[in-house]
Design a protein around this motif. Sequence first.
Motif, short mmCIF file in Angstrom:
data_model
loop_
_atom_site.label_atom_id
_atom_site.label_comp_id
_atom_site.label_asym_id
_atom_site.label_seq_id
_atom_site.Cartn_x
_atom_site.Cartn_y
_atom_site.Cartn_z
N ARG A 1 0.84 -1.19 0.00
CA ARG A 1 0.00 0.00 0.00
C ARG A 1 0.88 1.24 0.00
O ARG A 1 2.05 1.18 0.36
CB ARG A 1 -0.97 0.03 1.19
N THR A 2 0.26 2.36 -0.38
CA THR A 2 0.97 3.63 -0.44
C THR A 2 1.06 4.25 0.95
O THR A 2 0.08 4.26 1.69
CB THR A 2 0.23 4.58 -1.41
N TRP B 1 -11.41 9.02 12.99
CA TRP B 1 -12.48 8.41 12.20
C TRP B 1 -12.82 7.02 12.72
O TRP B 1 -12.03 6.43 13.48
CB TRP B 1 -12.04 8.31 10.73
N PRO B 2 -13.98 6.48 12.28
CA PRO B 2 -14.35 5.13 12.74
C PRO B 2 -13.36 4.08 12.24
O PRO B 2 -12.56 4.33 11.34
CB PRO B 2 -15.73 4.91 12.12
N GLN B 3 -13.46 2.91 12.81
CA GLN B 3 -12.56 1.78 12.55
C GLN B 3 -12.34 1.55 11.05
O GLN B 3 -13.27 1.26 10.31
CB GLN B 3 -13.20 0.52 13.15
N PRO B 4 -11.08 1.67 10.58
CA PRO B 4 -10.81 1.44 9.16
C PRO B 4 -11.24 0.04 8.73
O PRO B 4 -11.12 -0.91 9.51
CB PRO B 4 -9.28 1.60 9.05
N ARG B 5 -11.70 -0.09 7.50
CA ARG B 5 -12.07 -1.34 6.86
C ARG B 5 -13.34 -1.98 7.42
O ARG B 5 -13.74 -3.04 6.96
CB ARG B 5 -10.93 -2.37 6.90
N HIS B 6 -13.98 -1.34 8.39
CA HIS B 6 -15.29 -1.81 8.80
C HIS B 6 -16.32 -1.23 7.83
O HIS B 6 -16.03 -0.23 7.15
CB HIS B 6 -15.58 -1.38 10.24
N PRO B 7 -17.51 -1.84 7.76
CA PRO B 7 -18.50 -1.31 6.82
C PRO B 7 -18.68 0.20 7.02
O PRO B 7 -18.70 0.69 8.16
CB PRO B 7 -19.77 -2.08 7.19
N ARG B 8 -18.77 0.88 5.92
CA ARG B 8 -18.84 2.34 5.94
C ARG B 8 -19.88 2.84 6.94
O ARG B 8 -21.05 2.45 6.89
CB ARG B 8 -19.21 2.80 4.52
N SER B 9 -19.44 3.71 7.80
CA SER B 9 -20.34 4.27 8.80
C SER B 9 -21.41 5.11 8.13
O SER B 9 -21.12 5.89 7.22
CB SER B 9 -19.54 5.13 9.78
N PHE C 1 -17.25 11.22 10.56
CA PHE C 1 -15.98 11.61 9.95
C PHE C 1 -15.65 13.08 10.19
O PHE C 1 -14.76 13.64 9.56
CB PHE C 1 -16.02 11.31 8.45
#
Lengths: 225, 225
Positions: B69-70, B155-163, B169
């Motif tokens: 990843r970048t 922000w909310p937990q990365p890679r969890h279903p979009r809040s 955010f």
Amino acid sequence: MPLTQSLVCLILEPAVVPLDPLPVNPLTPDPLAPWRGPLARALHRNRSKPHSRYAQLATLSAHGRPANRTVVFRGFYHHSNTLMFVTDTRSAKVTDITQTPWGELCRYFTQTREQFRLSGAITLITADAADAALGQARRERWEALSEASRQSFHWPQPRHPRSEDPTAFEGSGPASAFPDPPPSFGLGLLQPDAVDHLELRGNPQNRTQYQRLTDGTWAMQAVNP
Amino acid sequence: MPLTQSLVCLILEPAVVPLDPLPVNPLTPDPLAPWRGPLARALHRNRSKPHSRYAQLATLSAHGRPANRTVVFRGFYHHSNTLMFVTDTRSAKVTDITQTPWGELCRYFTQTREQFRLSGAITLITADAADAALGQARRERWEALSEASRQSFHWPQPRHPRSEDPTAFEGSGPASAFPDPPPSFGLGLLQPDAVDHLELRGNPQNRTQYQRLTDGTWAMQAVNP
């Protein structure tokens, strides 16, 4: 199609050892995956940049460390979601892939500020390819290369001390004299089974994950960036 | 200093399991490595491109696949050859690095058409850092971040279903109200022990490999591209 929470967790946290057997033939026709549209748009919108065809390929080296280098995207194989790149078979990445066929390609598009991560099994097609279709794919890619690119496959052994012979890098005459690819020419085929698309533009950013299911269809899920 | 053929082979073909113990402190002052000059020149010549600070980091994921990843290059730690990047501690790469500390950073400079590969051990500095200097380095990087970057760590937990919560955010108010880095903020320190520099311009291309020796000095060798 929205996914249930449990399926999403399955996607995001793969089993400990998902080293499935490799598919028999990576050139099997496949319906267009849902990430192909966003990737095609990115390629189109970044087409003015020659480096939009470049991507970084991560593999696992024989001594247990990840390795990472830039490769040139050579398009998709006909009617499949399989990405193509060419490589010198004397390069370290060929040793890596022969031992551990998994790779992740990271493509960052500078113009549109978006990233695609494409993870999957890599198949290497060399001069030994027994399968006629695979051998044909390798020949087609060789024929599509520029003269300069072809010559580089006749250069001295990569990563050996720099040759002091000034003629060593002149190649072996015009490539047209060599219609067949040399043994040093390999075609790499990456079959993604997981794709992660991140768009940095916008606040917050958009991130979508795609996972190939065992029946060949794809699940997709918008996730938090 | 030219290397003997045998030493070059040692460099190019590391032992099967060179998973040396990690250095005690990645922030130990170190003489400037010989690859720092070429890298500094590349950064300078590509400075008009914001993406010249971006690079692709390969790690090994818990399920045995390489991941890529970048990341944004955040400079070198004072008086060392250690590269810095920041990360959300909830990201998958933190899980990767915690299990296998090796990484390779691939930096392709689009303007000058050259690539640096930097391979080495990664140390993660989190809120739990017991070492005062490491904790201080983490706080300094936090303070150097933009307001927008700081917000993203709330922000909310990365890679969890979009809040679906539109306020999720928005962050937690102005970052100035949060002088201390949150637990989600991590500083990554990559200490290269092998560097590979490839210049695509010129025919043939130039390629130089550098290897850190056990006494802390560096060997370098011009190799075939």
